[in-house]
Enzyme design. Structure first.
Site, PDB file in Angstrom:
ATOM      1  N   THR A 119       0.828  -1.213   0.000  1.00  0.00           N
ATOM      2  CA  THR A 119       0.000   0.000   0.000  1.00  0.00           C
ATOM      3  C   THR A 119       0.864   1.265   0.000  1.00  0.00           C
ATOM      4  O   THR A 119       0.347   2.368  -0.142  1.00  0.00           O
ATOM      5  CB  THR A 119      -0.934   0.027   1.231  1.00  0.00           C
ATOM      6  OG1 THR A 119      -0.138  -0.166   2.400  1.00  0.00           O
ATOM      7  CG2 THR A 119      -1.973  -1.075   1.149  1.00  0.00           C
ATOM      8  N   GLY A 120       2.172   1.120   0.153  1.00  0.00           N
ATOM      9  CA  GLY A 120       3.066   2.286   0.128  1.00  0.00           C
ATOM     10  C   GLY A 120       3.362   2.708  -1.310  1.00  0.00           C
ATOM     11  O   GLY A 120       3.049   1.993  -2.260  1.00  0.00           O
TER      12      GLY A 120
ATOM     13  N   LYS B  64      -4.869  -2.844   7.372  1.00  0.00           N
ATOM     14  CA  LYS B  64      -5.526  -2.539   6.102  1.00  0.00           C
ATOM     15  C   LYS B  64      -6.110  -3.787   5.439  1.00  0.00           C
ATOM     16  O   LYS B  64      -6.484  -3.767   4.264  1.00  0.00           O
ATOM     17  CB  LYS B  64      -4.555  -1.841   5.150  1.00  0.00           C
ATOM     18  CG  LYS B  64      -4.158  -0.446   5.646  1.00  0.00           C
ATOM     19  CD  LYS B  64      -3.507   0.406   4.567  1.00  0.00           C
ATOM     20  CE  LYS B  64      -3.205   1.799   5.125  1.00  0.00           C
ATOM     21  NZ  LYS B  64      -2.420   2.610   4.206  1.00  0.00           N
TER      22      LYS B  64
ATOM     23  N   ILE C  52      13.948  -5.944  -0.395  1.00  0.00           N
ATOM     24  CA  ILE C  52      14.471  -4.854  -1.229  1.00  0.00           C
ATOM     25  C   ILE C  52      14.986  -3.698  -0.358  1.00  0.00           C
ATOM     26  O   ILE C  52      15.915  -2.998  -0.723  1.00  0.00           O
ATOM     27  CB  ILE C  52      13.361  -4.314  -2.164  1.00  0.00           C
ATOM     28  CG1 ILE C  52      12.665  -5.454  -2.925  1.00  0.00           C
ATOM     29  CG2 ILE C  52      13.907  -3.260  -3.114  1.00  0.00           C
ATOM     30  CD1 ILE C  52      13.557  -6.257  -3.832  1.00  0.00           C
ATOM     31  N   THR C  53      14.362  -3.502   0.789  1.00  0.00           N
ATOM     32  CA  THR C  53      14.652  -2.358   1.667  1.00  0.00           C
ATOM     33  C   THR C  53      16.146  -2.139   1.880  1.00  0.00           C
ATOM     34  O   THR C  53      16.876  -3.096   2.149  1.00  0.00           O
ATOM     35  CB  THR C  53      14.002  -2.592   3.044  1.00  0.00           C
ATOM     36  OG1 THR C  53      12.617  -2.841   2.844  1.00  0.00           O
ATOM     37  CG2 THR C  53      14.200  -1.403   3.961  1.00  0.00           C
ATOM     38  N   GLU C  54      16.595  -0.875   1.777  1.00  0.00           N
ATOM     39  CA  GLU C  54      17.987  -0.589   2.097  1.00  0.00           C
ATOM     40  C   GLU C  54      18.084   0.127   3.430  1.00  0.00           C
ATOM     41  O   GLU C  54      17.119   0.749   3.886  1.00  0.00           O
ATOM     42  CB  GLU C  54      18.659   0.228   0.992  1.00  0.00           C
ATOM     43  CG  GLU C  54      18.132   1.623   0.795  1.00  0.00           C
ATOM     44  CD  GLU C  54      18.978   2.416  -0.200  1.00  0.00           C
ATOM     45  OE1 GLU C  54      18.485   2.672  -1.292  1.00  0.00           O
ATOM     46  OE2 GLU C  54      20.125   2.761   0.143  1.00  0.00           O
TER      47      GLU C  54
ATOM     48  N   TYR D  64      22.344  -4.168 -14.560  1.00  0.00           N
ATOM     49  CA  TYR D  64      21.576  -3.731 -15.732  1.00  0.00           C
ATOM     50  C   TYR D  64      22.538  -3.495 -16.897  1.00  0.00           C
ATOM     51  O   TYR D  64      22.281  -3.862 -18.028  1.00  0.00           O
ATOM     52  CB  TYR D  64      20.781  -2.444 -15.473  1.00  0.00           C
ATOM     53  CG  TYR D  64      20.015  -2.404 -14.168  1.00  0.00           C
ATOM     54  CD1 TYR D  64      19.660  -3.578 -13.508  1.00  0.00           C
ATOM     55  CD2 TYR D  64      19.646  -1.190 -13.590  1.00  0.00           C
ATOM     56  CE1 TYR D  64      18.967  -3.534 -12.299  1.00  0.00           C
ATOM     57  CE2 TYR D  64      18.946  -1.144 -12.395  1.00  0.00           C
ATOM     58  CZ  TYR D  64      18.624  -2.314 -11.748  1.00  0.00           C
ATOM     59  OH  TYR D  64      17.950  -2.267 -10.558  1.00  0.00           O
TER      60      TYR D  64
ATOM     61  N   GLU E 237      32.066  -6.435  -5.948  1.00  0.00           N
ATOM     62  CA  GLU E 237      32.670  -5.127  -5.714  1.00  0.00           C
ATOM     63  C   GLU E 237      33.488  -5.185  -4.436  1.00  0.00           C
ATOM     64  O   GLU E 237      33.440  -6.172  -3.705  1.00  0.00           O
ATOM     65  CB  GLU E 237      31.603  -4.029  -5.672  1.00  0.00           C
ATOM     66  CG  GLU E 237      30.538  -4.240  -4.619  1.00  0.00           C
ATOM     67  CD  GLU E 237      29.388  -3.238  -4.705  1.00  0.00           C
ATOM     68  OE1 GLU E 237      28.939  -2.911  -5.814  1.00  0.00           O
ATOM     69  OE2 GLU E 237      28.927  -2.801  -3.643  1.00  0.00           O
TER      70      GLU E 237
ATOM     71  N   HIS F  90      42.746  -2.726  12.857  1.00  0.00           N
ATOM     72  CA  HIS F  90      43.100  -3.651  11.787  1.00  0.00           C
ATOM     73  C   HIS F  90      42.429  -4.993  11.949  1.00  0.00           C
ATOM     74  O   HIS F  90      42.804  -5.967  11.340  1.00  0.00           O
ATOM     75  CB  HIS F  90      44.614  -3.816  11.727  1.00  0.00           C
ATOM     76  CG  HIS F  90      45.296  -2.513  11.502  1.00  0.00           C
ATOM     77  ND1 HIS F  90      45.312  -1.912  10.274  1.00  0.00           N
ATOM     78  CD2 HIS F  90      45.891  -1.667  12.362  1.00  0.00           C
ATOM     79  CE1 HIS F  90      45.933  -0.752  10.400  1.00  0.00           C
ATOM     80  NE2 HIS F  90      46.284  -0.577  11.649  1.00  0.00           N
TER      81      HIS F  90
END
Lengths: 291, 386
Positions: free
Chosen positions: A17-18, A43, A96-98, A159, A209, A247
């Site tokens: 719903t966001g 909801k 997915i949230t960061e 991508y 990376e 270290h």
């Protein structure tokens, strides 16, 4: 059948719903993914463009048959949502949230392992099996169906490489964004294992990376366990070394975490590493065609 | 976020860990006042985010007010270079601390082990020296133990670690207690690294944490508003400070080619291909996903505020980011700041055709479009000169 998601995926989206959750959840549905439910506490009973909303993920599993959960909940509450998903009966959770704190992810990671639930992410673009299903924010138009599996820490870089493969006339079995956070549910080794057993994948592209030692460990694992060819790309050769605080980090991993160290570890195990995304794609295409 | 020594010690003290009494000072006079309160001897310690301060002359023991004034005056304004050539870090702040008589020195740390997905405790009876040197010269002297992610570090486990590290029995209980509390601090304060070197035993047989290197998880700052209010390091690079204010991820480098990409991976990759083409990147700037026109304007202002920059490269592969938004930002920013530097743009992905059409229409004379990432890297190197 492709890995992680395919035609049988029945998706429930926490945060549907966001704003972001509805945009991407509905895009996933438009792509052909079976979006069976959304979850927002309080909801339940509403719907988002025809997709029913439930109060809990468990309800969506019981009533709508959801088997895969996508988490689009703000960082502060995301670990709780992932934990809820792990307990709900779904097989796969794609977060997915960061920006989720590491100390929240540590117990969550172990909980998922204990319960045998596959967790992808957090802070990842999701998973795309071209022609079958898309769960997350990967723009599907840049990828074709094909025989190359891609596993990547980085979204946009994926991508870039996927698009180069497409322009060269090749496509992908599945693209998995595992995320770049320190604690992620599935790492290179987990996904390499799935691709190696996947009859729809002939070759694997691994995009890494700087930071951590996941690439170095993957190199060892590829040499010992993976039968399909793997081509790699590593970003961050010119990244400045961070200010070091003590270290202790280097002691643990036995690796400096630099791009060069990762490249050397991979090449030492016979994995070809492209200098640029373009070159990695070229090597992948060449290798695939020579199989 | 890395904490200065005194910030880390304040954190320790809040959790009941034994640290020497100390006072923060930023002038020689304040350092003398602090010393008088604490009583001599005092340690005058430079507060910078780098190890090897002692060897660099950033830590001095003062026996009286004259010495305290002299040493504080010497240390403030000093440039400290790290053991691996990091920095220099200019000293703006001091921590003046009650002197400790050191009987023995240990090493203790708690760190997030990314591979094992657990916290790891390390303990050695050979403190005061570089932990890498301990690990190399006598690996058995460094005891490493993972912490159960669900139950934490128990007292009995801590005692076993202490015994294995051959910490003298008289202080074993105290050291075990320190380990338990350090793990608690790590969990409660979202610290992904806590390093105490040295952990000392003083003349009274008390175990005291004499140094503190603490890194707090940036994602968890919402839980620690008190840390968020800590002053920024005064050494911050002007472009980095400006970028932070505008919510952009920016790292200064020493070249002349300004770089903007979307997504950290693609942006790092862009730096790499520019370097491979013989160029020197001036910065890393990740405009992030879903960049709107305003973010592009902010980004260009930050990049061009660096006088070294002679050409700029935009490498965008739009997923969530829409290339037409990026193009709009480029055009607005160029007009707003009167940008004359050569600008090489590679726009691919979502709405790239619309974006390229907008750029063509605007007819900016300093703008060069390239279709590929490698082509764009080559072009910007050519335009930037040396």
């Amino acid at each position: 059948m492709s890995i992680i998601i395919d035609n049988d995926t029945k998706l429930v989206v926490s945060g549907l719903t966001g704003r972001e959750g509805s945009f991407h959840g509905l895009r996933n549905r438009d792509y052909g993914t079976q979006l069976v439910a959304g979850v927002t506490p309080g909801k339940g009973g509403q719907d988002v463009e025809g997709t029913p909303i439930y109060n809990t993920i468990r309800e969506s599993v019981e009533e709508a048959g959801a088997n895969t959960s996508m988490i689009f909940v703000p960082a502060k509450f995301a670990a709780a949502a992932i934990n809820e998903a792990i307990d709900s009966g779904v097989e796969t959770v794609i977060a997915i949230t960061e920006g989720i704190p590491v100390m929240d992810m540590l117990p969550t990671y172990w909980k998922a392992r204990e319960k045998g639930v596959r967790l992808i992410g957090p802070n990842c673009p999701g998973v795309l099996s071209p022609g079958k299903a898309n769960v997350g924010i990967i723009p599907a138009q840049f990828f074709d169906q094909g025989r190359i599996g891609v596993v990547s820490k980085s979204g946009t870089l994926t991508y870039q490489i996927g698009n180069e493969l497409k322009q060269a006339g090749e496509g992908n079995s599945t693209i998995v964004g595992i995320g770049g956070d320190p604690i992620i549910g599935s790492d290179f080794i987990d996904i390499l294992t799935l691709f190696d057993a996947d009859p729809e994948t002939d070759l694997i592209v691994m995009v890494g990376e700087i930071g951590g030692d996941a690439e170095e460990r993957a190199a060892e694992f590829i040499a010992a366990e993976i039968s399909k060819p793997v081509v790699a790309y590593i970003a961050g050769f010119t990244a400045p070394p961070g200010k070091q605080m003590g270290h202790a980090g280097a002691i643990i991993s036995g690796s400096s975490g630099t791009a060069k160290a990762k490249q050397e570890a991979l090449e030492a195990k016979g994995v070809r590493v492209g200098e640029s995304p373009t070159e990695a794609a070229r090597i992948a295409v060449e290798t695939l065609r020579s199989l | 976020m890395d904490l200065l020594e005194y910030q880390g010690k304040e954190l320790f003290a809040r959790h009941g860990l034994p640290v020497p009494k100390g006072v923060h000072a930023s002038t020689a006079d304040a350092a003398v006042d602090a010393s008088e309160t604490l009583g001599y001897p005092v340690a005058v310690k430079a507060q910078v985010l780098i190890g090897g301060r002692g060897k660099a002359g950033g830590i001095k023991i003062a026996k009286d007010g004259t010495e305290a004034h002299e040493y504080a005056g010497d240390i403030i304004g000093m440039d400290i270079v790290g053991p691996h050539g990091e920095g220099p870090f200019k000293v703006h702040e001091l921590w003046v601390e009650a002197g400790s008589e050191i009987e023995s020195e240990f090493y203790a740390s708690v760190i997030l082990d990314r591979s094992a997905k657990k916290l790891m405790v390390m303990l050695s009876r050979m403190g005061g020296m570089d932990v890498e040197a301990i690990a190399a010269s006598d690996p058995e002297a460094l005891v490493k133990q993972h912490v159960d992610p669900l139950s934490g570090l128990g007292e009995d486990e801590a005692k076993q670690i202490v015994a294995q590290a051959k910490i003298p029995e008289e202080v074993a209980g105290q050291v075990a207690d320190v380990l338990v509390k350090l793990v608690e601090v790590s969990q409660a304060e979202d610290a992904t690294l806590i390093e105490v070197n040295p952990l000392i035993v003083n003349a009274d047989g008390e175990v005291v944490l004499l140094d503190a290197k603490v890194t707090i998880d940036g994602n968890a700052m919402f839980r620690h508003p008190e840390l968020e209010e800590l002053p920024e390091s005064a050494d911050q690079d002007p472009q980095e400070a400006m970028a932070k204010e505008r919510g952009l991820t920016y790292v200064s480098l020493d070249g002349n080619i300004g770089i903007l990409g979307n997504g950290a991976g693609l942006c790092m990759s862009t730096l790499d291909v520019v370097a491979q083409a013989g160029g020197r990147p001036a910065n890393f700037l990740d405009a992030g996903g879903g960049s709107k026109a305003e973010a592009i304007i902010d980004a260009l202002e930050v990049i061009t505020s660096n006088p070294e920059v002679t050409a700029i490269l935009f490498n965008i592969f739009g997923g969530i980011t829409r290339c037409d938004e990026v193009a709009r930002g480029i055009i607005e920013a160029t007009n707003k700041i009167g940008l004359e530097l050569p600008l090489v743009v590679r726009l691919d992905g979502t709405n790239s055709e619309e974006g390229l059409a907008l750029l063509a229409e605007a007819g900016l004379s300093n703008l060069h479009h390239e279709a590929t990432m490698l082509g764009a890297a080559k072009k910007v190197v050519e335009l930037a000169g040396n």
